[in-house]
Design a protein around this motif. Structure first.
Motif, PDB file in Angstrom:
ATOM      1  N   CYS A 289      -0.787  -2.414 -12.851  1.00  0.00           N
ATOM      2  CA  CYS A 289      -1.148  -1.324 -11.605  1.00  0.00           C
ATOM      3  C   CYS A 289      -1.822  -0.180 -12.010  1.00  0.00           C
ATOM      4  O   CYS A 289      -2.971   0.201 -11.344  1.00  0.00           O
ATOM      5  CB  CYS A 289       0.069  -1.061 -11.003  1.00  0.00           C
ATOM      6  N   LEU A 290      -1.327   0.554 -12.901  1.00  0.00           N
ATOM      7  CA  LEU A 290      -2.068   1.779 -13.591  1.00  0.00           C
ATOM      8  C   LEU A 290      -3.624   1.341 -13.901  1.00  0.00           C
ATOM      9  O   LEU A 290      -4.430   2.120 -13.519  1.00  0.00           O
ATOM     10  CB  LEU A 290      -1.378   2.488 -14.335  1.00  0.00           C
ATOM     11  N   GLN A 291      -3.505   0.420 -14.905  1.00  0.00           N
ATOM     12  CA  GLN A 291      -5.031   0.081 -15.403  1.00  0.00           C
ATOM     13  C   GLN A 291      -6.009  -0.572 -14.264  1.00  0.00           C
ATOM     14  O   GLN A 291      -7.177  -0.191 -14.309  1.00  0.00           O
ATOM     15  CB  GLN A 291      -4.840  -1.069 -16.325  1.00  0.00           C
ATOM     16  N   ASN A 292      -5.444  -0.897 -13.136  1.00  0.00           N
ATOM     17  CA  ASN A 292      -6.477  -1.426 -12.186  1.00  0.00           C
ATOM     18  C   ASN A 292      -6.473  -0.679 -10.779  1.00  0.00           C
ATOM     19  O   ASN A 292      -6.932  -1.342  -9.922  1.00  0.00           O
ATOM     20  CB  ASN A 292      -6.000  -3.047 -11.817  1.00  0.00           C
ATOM     21  N   TRP A 293      -5.851   0.411 -10.797  1.00  0.00           N
ATOM     22  CA  TRP A 293      -5.717   1.169  -9.887  1.00  0.00           C
ATOM     23  C   TRP A 293      -6.953   1.431  -9.002  1.00  0.00           C
ATOM     24  O   TRP A 293      -7.051   1.144  -7.576  1.00  0.00           O
ATOM     25  CB  TRP A 293      -5.216   2.717 -10.247  1.00  0.00           C
ATOM     26  N   ASP A 294      -8.130   1.765  -9.595  1.00  0.00           N
ATOM     27  CA  ASP A 294      -9.226   1.792  -8.798  1.00  0.00           C
ATOM     28  C   ASP A 294      -9.859   0.685  -8.160  1.00  0.00           C
ATOM     29  O   ASP A 294     -10.045   0.742  -6.891  1.00  0.00           O
ATOM     30  CB  ASP A 294     -10.461   2.299  -9.866  1.00  0.00           C
ATOM     31  N   GLN A 295      -9.609  -0.553  -8.734  1.00  0.00           N
ATOM     32  CA  GLN A 295     -10.022  -1.836  -7.983  1.00  0.00           C
ATOM     33  C   GLN A 295      -9.072  -1.950  -6.922  1.00  0.00           C
ATOM     34  O   GLN A 295      -9.549  -2.628  -5.743  1.00  0.00           O
ATOM     35  CB  GLN A 295      -9.799  -3.016  -9.148  1.00  0.00           C
ATOM     36  N   ILE A 296      -7.830  -1.821  -7.065  1.00  0.00           N
ATOM     37  CA  ILE A 296      -6.858  -1.761  -5.751  1.00  0.00           C
ATOM     38  C   ILE A 296      -7.264  -1.294  -4.699  1.00  0.00           C
ATOM     39  O   ILE A 296      -7.208  -1.719  -3.682  1.00  0.00           O
ATOM     40  CB  ILE A 296      -5.404  -1.663  -6.356  1.00  0.00           C
ATOM     41  N   GLN A 297      -7.753  -0.134  -5.065  1.00  0.00           N
ATOM     42  CA  GLN A 297      -7.986   0.965  -3.737  1.00  0.00           C
ATOM     43  C   GLN A 297      -9.012   0.509  -3.251  1.00  0.00           C
ATOM     44  O   GLN A 297      -9.194   0.519  -2.080  1.00  0.00           O
ATOM     45  CB  GLN A 297      -8.007   2.528  -4.553  1.00  0.00           C
ATOM     46  N   ALA A 298     -10.300   0.133  -3.872  1.00  0.00           N
ATOM     47  CA  ALA A 298     -11.273  -0.309  -3.297  1.00  0.00           C
ATOM     48  C   ALA A 298     -11.028  -1.673  -2.360  1.00  0.00           C
ATOM     49  O   ALA A 298     -11.725  -1.543  -1.359  1.00  0.00           O
ATOM     50  CB  ALA A 298     -12.411  -0.656  -4.214  1.00  0.00           C
ATOM     51  N   MET A 299     -10.230  -2.324  -2.755  1.00  0.00           N
ATOM     52  CA  MET A 299      -9.923  -3.634  -2.030  1.00  0.00           C
ATOM     53  C   MET A 299      -9.223  -3.119  -0.673  1.00  0.00           C
ATOM     54  O   MET A 299      -9.454  -3.571   0.584  1.00  0.00           O
ATOM     55  CB  MET A 299      -9.178  -4.582  -2.756  1.00  0.00           C
TER      56      MET A 299
ATOM     57  N   ALA B  30       0.924  -1.261   0.133  1.00  0.00           N
ATOM     58  CA  ALA B  30       0.101   0.019   0.034  1.00  0.00           C
ATOM     59  C   ALA B  30       0.960   1.194   0.006  1.00  0.00           C
ATOM     60  O   ALA B  30       2.011   1.268   0.539  1.00  0.00           O
ATOM     61  CB  ALA B  30      -0.842   0.015   1.144  1.00  0.00           C
ATOM     62  N   PRO B  31       0.579   2.270  -0.652  1.00  0.00           N
ATOM     63  CA  PRO B  31       1.395   3.303  -0.878  1.00  0.00           C
ATOM     64  C   PRO B  31       1.814   3.960   0.655  1.00  0.00           C
ATOM     65  O   PRO B  31       1.043   3.924   1.773  1.00  0.00           O
ATOM     66  CB  PRO B  31       0.329   4.545  -1.348  1.00  0.00           C
ATOM     67  N   ALA B  32       3.154   4.158   0.706  1.00  0.00           N
ATOM     68  CA  ALA B  32       3.563   4.508   2.093  1.00  0.00           C
ATOM     69  C   ALA B  32       3.155   6.104   2.329  1.00  0.00           C
ATOM     70  O   ALA B  32       3.010   5.954   3.802  1.00  0.00           O
ATOM     71  CB  ALA B  32       5.299   4.623   1.750  1.00  0.00           C
ATOM     72  N   TYR B  33       2.807   6.771   1.468  1.00  0.00           N
ATOM     73  CA  TYR B  33       2.339   7.950   2.091  1.00  0.00           C
ATOM     74  C   TYR B  33       1.125   8.230   1.207  1.00  0.00           C
ATOM     75  O   TYR B  33       0.989   8.000   0.098  1.00  0.00           O
ATOM     76  CB  TYR B  33       3.226   9.130   1.481  1.00  0.00           C
ATOM     77  N   ALA B  34      -0.056   8.994   1.933  1.00  0.00           N
ATOM     78  CA  ALA B  34      -1.291   9.193   1.202  1.00  0.00           C
ATOM     79  C   ALA B  34      -1.075  10.221   0.282  1.00  0.00           C
ATOM     80  O   ALA B  34      -1.703  10.109  -0.576  1.00  0.00           O
ATOM     81  CB  ALA B  34      -1.972   9.759   2.291  1.00  0.00           C
ATOM     82  N   SER B  35       0.169  10.919   0.206  1.00  0.00           N
ATOM     83  CA  SER B  35       0.311  11.923  -0.950  1.00  0.00           C
ATOM     84  C   SER B  35       0.952  11.489  -2.188  1.00  0.00           C
ATOM     85  O   SER B  35       1.066  11.996  -3.278  1.00  0.00           O
ATOM     86  CB  SER B  35       1.400  13.200  -0.314  1.00  0.00           C
ATOM     87  N   GLU B  36       1.004  10.046  -2.171  1.00  0.00           N
ATOM     88  CA  GLU B  36       1.662   9.383  -3.278  1.00  0.00           C
ATOM     89  C   GLU B  36       0.654   9.422  -4.367  1.00  0.00           C
ATOM     90  O   GLU B  36      -0.558   9.160  -4.077  1.00  0.00           O
ATOM     91  CB  GLU B  36       2.252   7.952  -3.085  1.00  0.00           C
ATOM     92  N   THR B  37       1.140   9.703  -5.600  1.00  0.00           N
ATOM     93  CA  THR B  37       0.056   9.560  -6.779  1.00  0.00           C
ATOM     94  C   THR B  37       0.098   8.010  -7.126  1.00  0.00           C
ATOM     95  O   THR B  37       0.919   7.331  -6.908  1.00  0.00           O
ATOM     96  CB  THR B  37       0.475  10.351  -7.798  1.00  0.00           C
ATOM     97  N   LYS B  38      -1.090   7.754  -7.705  1.00  0.00           N
ATOM     98  CA  LYS B  38      -0.841   6.372  -8.412  1.00  0.00           C
ATOM     99  C   LYS B  38       0.240   6.317  -9.326  1.00  0.00           C
ATOM    100  O   LYS B  38       0.736   4.852  -9.385  1.00  0.00           O
ATOM    101  CB  LYS B  38      -2.320   6.099  -9.227  1.00  0.00           C
TER     102      LYS B  38
END
Length: 112
Positions: free
Chosen positions: A95-105, A13-21
């Motif tokens: 990762c870029l293509q599935n970003w929204d799905q990853i975030q929801a999970m 998971a992103p180490a920092y909330a400020s990281e972009t996808k």
């Protein structure tokens, strides 16, 4: 490969909330590329994590949590099949293509 991308992305998971996808996926791709290179360099599977960490990678430490999962996936492949493919770039793209799905999970896992 998508299943591996999702599993590793959940682990890293992103180490920092400020990281972009884009930043997060770039780091994940770098981890995959490092594991692939270790395989090509004939590093023993049980030594991959330490070998990658000893190389002092540029990604945030949190992303290293995905190394064991990615190692299992990469080492299941034949080395000859890894020579002409850039798993890091492919992983970053997935990762870029599935970003929204990853975030929801990730959100779902955090709420449980």
């Amino acid at each position: 490969m998508i299943r591996i991308a999702l599993a590793a992305a959940l682990l890293a998971a992103p180490a920092y909330a400020s990281e972009t996808k884009e930043q997060s996926c770039k780091y994940q791709g770098q981890v995959m590329a490092a594991v692939q290179q270790a395989r090509l360099d004939r590093v023993k599977q049980e030594e991959v994590e330490q070998a990658v960490l000893n190389s002092e990678p540029d990604w945030p430490e949190t992303y290293s949590k995905a190394i064991p999962q990615l190692t299992n996936h990469v080492y299941a492949m034949k080395r000859r099949d890894l020579r002409d493919v850039d798993l890091g770039a492919a992983f970053e793209e997935q990762c870029l293509q599935n970003w929204d799905q990853i975030q929801a999970m990730q959100k779902q896992l955090k709420s449980n």
